[in-house]
Design a protein around this motif. Structure first.
Motif, PDB file in Angstrom:
ATOM      1  N   ARG A 140       0.963  -1.117  -0.063  1.00 18.66           N
ATOM      2  CA  ARG A 140       0.018   0.235   0.015  1.00 18.66           C
ATOM      3  C   ARG A 140       0.896   1.188   0.026  1.00 18.66           C
ATOM      4  NH1 ARG A 140      -3.605  -1.463   5.113  1.00 18.66           N
ATOM      5  NH2 ARG A 140      -4.811   0.517   4.501  1.00 18.66           N
ATOM      6  N   VAL A 141       0.300   2.391  -0.338  1.00 16.17           N
ATOM      7  CA  VAL A 141       0.948   3.588  -0.436  1.00 16.17           C
ATOM      8  C   VAL A 141       0.212   4.578   0.180  1.00 16.17           C
ATOM      9  CG1 VAL A 141       2.218   5.371  -2.004  1.00 16.17           C
ATOM     10  CG2 VAL A 141       2.055   2.700  -2.827  1.00 16.17           C
ATOM     11  N   LEU A 142       1.066   5.513   1.178  1.00 16.66           N
ATOM     12  CA  LEU A 142       0.510   6.478   1.566  1.00 16.66           C
ATOM     13  C   LEU A 142       0.822   7.704   0.932  1.00 16.66           C
ATOM     14  CD1 LEU A 142       1.419   5.820   5.383  1.00 16.66           C
ATOM     15  CD2 LEU A 142      -0.414   4.667   4.122  1.00 16.66           C
ATOM     16  N   TYR A 143      -0.264   8.401   0.208  1.00 18.05           N
ATOM     17  CA  TYR A 143       0.131   9.606  -0.453  1.00 18.05           C
ATOM     18  C   TYR A 143       0.059  10.852   0.256  1.00 18.05           C
ATOM     19  CZ  TYR A 143       0.193   6.512  -4.658  1.00 18.05           C
ATOM     20  OH  TYR A 143       0.261   5.670  -5.512  1.00 18.05           O
ATOM     21  N   LEU A 144       1.171  11.933   0.292  1.00 17.87           N
ATOM     22  CA  LEU A 144       0.974  12.972   1.103  1.00 17.87           C
ATOM     23  C   LEU A 144       0.800  14.487   0.122  1.00 17.87           C
ATOM     24  CD1 LEU A 144       3.949  11.887   3.519  1.00 17.87           C
ATOM     25  CD2 LEU A 144       1.198  11.245   3.723  1.00 17.87           C
ATOM     26  N   ASP A 145       0.297  15.255   0.916  1.00 16.58           N
ATOM     27  CA  ASP A 145       0.505  16.611   0.188  1.00 16.58           C
ATOM     28  C   ASP A 145       1.724  17.454   0.616  1.00 16.58           C
ATOM     29  OD1 ASP A 145       0.129  17.735   2.706  1.00 16.58           O
ATOM     30  OD2 ASP A 145      -2.020  18.055   2.427  1.00 16.58           O
ATOM     31  N   LEU A 152      -4.298  10.012   0.839  1.00 20.13           N
ATOM     32  CA  LEU A 152      -4.785   8.835   0.511  1.00 20.13           C
ATOM     33  C   LEU A 152      -4.045   7.517   1.124  1.00 20.13           C
ATOM     34  CD1 LEU A 152      -7.030   7.229  -1.128  1.00 20.13           C
ATOM     35  CD2 LEU A 152      -5.540   7.277  -3.156  1.00 20.13           C
ATOM     36  N   ASP A 153      -4.770   6.745   1.678  1.00 22.89           N
ATOM     37  CA  ASP A 153      -4.050   5.287   1.975  1.00 22.89           C
ATOM     38  C   ASP A 153      -4.636   4.357   1.012  1.00 22.89           C
ATOM     39  OD1 ASP A 153      -2.951   3.106   3.135  1.00 22.89           O
ATOM     40  OD2 ASP A 153      -4.094   3.326   5.283  1.00 22.89           O
ATOM     41  N   GLU A 154      -3.799   3.958   0.244  1.00 18.66           N
ATOM     42  CA  GLU A 154      -4.370   3.025  -0.964  1.00 18.66           C
ATOM     43  C   GLU A 154      -3.624   1.622  -1.078  1.00 18.66           C
ATOM     44  OE1 GLU A 154      -6.389   4.320  -4.675  1.00 18.66           O
ATOM     45  OE2 GLU A 154      -4.214   3.739  -5.168  1.00 18.66           O
ATOM     46  N   VAL A 155      -4.164   0.409  -1.106  1.00 16.53           N
ATOM     47  CA  VAL A 155      -3.703  -0.866  -1.222  1.00 16.53           C
ATOM     48  C   VAL A 155      -3.506  -0.956  -2.699  1.00 16.53           C
ATOM     49  CG1 VAL A 155      -4.228  -3.098  -1.323  1.00 16.53           C
ATOM     50  CG2 VAL A 155      -5.143  -1.850   0.832  1.00 16.53           C
ATOM     51  N   GLN A 156      -2.306  -0.782  -3.283  1.00 18.82           N
ATOM     52  CA  GLN A 156      -2.030  -1.231  -4.640  1.00 18.82           C
ATOM     53  C   GLN A 156      -2.188  -2.748  -5.125  1.00 18.82           C
ATOM     54  OE1 GLN A 156      -0.395   1.108  -7.161  1.00 18.82           O
ATOM     55  NE2 GLN A 156      -1.145   2.628  -5.828  1.00 18.82           N
ATOM     56  N   ILE A 161       1.261 -15.518   0.050  1.00 15.86           N
ATOM     57  CA  ILE A 161       1.967 -15.421   1.626  1.00 15.86           C
ATOM     58  C   ILE A 161       3.269 -14.960   1.466  1.00 15.86           C
ATOM     59  CG2 ILE A 161       0.490 -17.297   1.930  1.00 15.86           C
ATOM     60  CD1 ILE A 161       2.982 -19.107   2.104  1.00 15.86           C
ATOM     61  N   ASP A 162       3.968 -14.738   0.097  1.00  8.77           N
ATOM     62  CA  ASP A 162       5.215 -14.089   0.289  1.00  8.77           C
ATOM     63  C   ASP A 162       5.531 -13.064  -1.083  1.00  8.77           C
ATOM     64  OD1 ASP A 162       5.217 -15.941  -1.753  1.00  8.77           O
ATOM     65  OD2 ASP A 162       6.986 -17.062  -0.945  1.00  8.77           O
ATOM     66  N   HIS A 163       4.369 -12.674  -1.555  1.00  7.38           N
ATOM     67  CA  HIS A 163       4.622 -11.813  -2.676  1.00  7.38           C
ATOM     68  C   HIS A 163       3.420 -10.990  -3.174  1.00  7.38           C
ATOM     69  CE1 HIS A 163       6.314 -10.216  -6.435  1.00  7.38           C
ATOM     70  NE2 HIS A 163       5.225 -10.851  -7.341  1.00  7.38           N
ATOM     71  N   ALA A 164       3.539  -9.801  -3.367  1.00 11.62           N
ATOM     72  CA  ALA A 164       2.542  -8.896  -4.097  1.00 11.62           C
ATOM     73  C   ALA A 164       3.004  -8.176  -4.970  1.00 11.62           C
ATOM     74  CB  ALA A 164       1.993  -8.092  -2.890  1.00 11.62           C
ATOM     75  N   PRO A 165       2.612  -8.333  -6.212  1.00 10.89           N
ATOM     76  CA  PRO A 165       3.300  -7.588  -7.426  1.00 10.89           C
ATOM     77  C   PRO A 165       3.187  -6.196  -7.233  1.00 10.89           C
ATOM     78  CG  PRO A 165       1.103  -8.370  -8.056  1.00 10.89           C
ATOM     79  CD  PRO A 165       1.472  -9.138  -6.657  1.00 10.89           C
ATOM     80  N   VAL A 166       4.308  -5.595  -7.658  1.00 10.74           N
ATOM     81  CA  VAL A 166       4.231  -4.163  -7.423  1.00 10.74           C
ATOM     82  C   VAL A 166       4.721  -3.321  -8.809  1.00 10.74           C
ATOM     83  CG1 VAL A 166       5.229  -1.977  -6.430  1.00 10.74           C
ATOM     84  CG2 VAL A 166       4.777  -4.031  -5.069  1.00 10.74           C
ATOM     85  N   LEU A 185       5.768   4.291   1.305  1.00  5.54           N
ATOM     86  CA  LEU A 185       5.548   2.898   0.700  1.00  5.54           C
ATOM     87  C   LEU A 185       5.337   1.913   1.930  1.00  5.54           C
ATOM     88  CD1 LEU A 185       8.290   2.707  -1.991  1.00  5.54           C
ATOM     89  CD2 LEU A 185       5.818   3.809  -2.100  1.00  5.54           C
ATOM     90  N   VAL A 186       4.519   1.162   2.059  1.00  5.98           N
ATOM     91  CA  VAL A 186       4.136   0.323   3.089  1.00  5.98           C
ATOM     92  C   VAL A 186       3.837  -1.244   2.717  1.00  5.98           C
ATOM     93  CG1 VAL A 186       3.259   0.018   5.255  1.00  5.98           C
ATOM     94  CG2 VAL A 186       3.580   2.100   4.456  1.00  5.98           C
TER      95      VAL A 186
END
Length: 238
Positions: A140-145, A152-156, A161-166, A185-186
């Motif tokens: 997920r990404v925290l977008y800041l001004d 925005l806090d958005e799940v990309q 269990i061991d991989h999320a495509p980015v 980035l989180v």
């Protein structure tokens, strides 16, 4: 002669538990009894203690129970003292999922009322509540001004269990859409160890380079695990 049904062993248990909660306070209750109190509302009859204990056994902790998906919660089964098997229906599963959502929003409030950079402790508390017990990897990404306040806090992406495509271009493109000046980035490591992998480091560098070309700053990349939170910036990785 009239026959008398045996009194269930749990008769009066609910009121006794509620009385102890009122008298001594909720903080003195073990996790399974706290779960029982909550389950009383969605299961108004019967003994819910086996279900509460089965939930904790299946997922390992109270936090992990609340972080489980509705589908995962509905797979839990428990047997009472009469040998009857009871499960969790969609209503109970939704109640538990809603409780987790409430916990996330409560943890998020201190992080969004002030600039994120100045409320770092609150931010770490929030990302741990949100991701510490997620069974699958989530990015997920925290977008800041410009004032470093959360837009925005958005799940990309959600993954295995061991991989999320980015996709770095998508991360930066979304930043442009919401007029972000910076981002954090989180993602989580369901294994529990928040140590960055080589792939994590390489992916972060790609996003930083893509964002820099469009004047968007990447403040940090946080990896959340059951063992803690790792900051790329603090480790000198960016």
């Amino acid at each position: 002669m009239p026959t008398h049904r045996p009194i269930p062993h749990h008769a009066g248990h609910r009121e006794r538990l509620r009385h102890r909660a009122r008298a001594a306070g909720l903080t003195h209750l073990p996790d399974y009894e706290l779960l029982e109190l909550f389950l009383f509302r969605s299961q108004p009859q019967g003994d819910v203690k086996p279900i509460a204990k089965a939930l904790l056994t299946r997922f390992g902790s109270l936090a992990a129970v609340l972080a489980a998906s509705v589908e995962e919660l509905m797979t839990v089964r428990a047997e009472d003292t009469r040998g009857r098997v009871k499960g969790i229906g969609v209503e109970t599963a939704l109640d538990l999922a809603a409780l987790h959502e409430v916990a996330q929003r409560v943890a998020k409030e201190p992080a969004i009322r002030r600039p994120v950079i100045s409320s770092w402790t609150a931010l770490l508390a929030y990302v741990r509540v949100a991701l510490q017990h997620e069974p699958r990897e989530q990015f997920r990404v925290l977008y800041l001004d410009k004032k470093n306040q959360l837009i925005l806090d958005e799940v990309q992406n959600r993954g295995t269990i061991d991989h999320a495509p980015v996709y770095p271009r998508e991360v930066v493109r979304r930043g442009l859409e919401v007029s972000a000046a910076a981002m954090i980035l989180v993602h989580n490591h369901p294994s529990g160890d928040p140590t960055p992998s080589r792939a994590d480091i390489d992916m972060t560098k790609q996003i930083v380079q893509a964002a820099k070309s469009l004047s968007i700053e990447v403040h940090d990349h946080l990896i959340v695990g059951r063992d803690g939170v790792t900051s790329f910036k603090q480790r000198g990785l960016m």
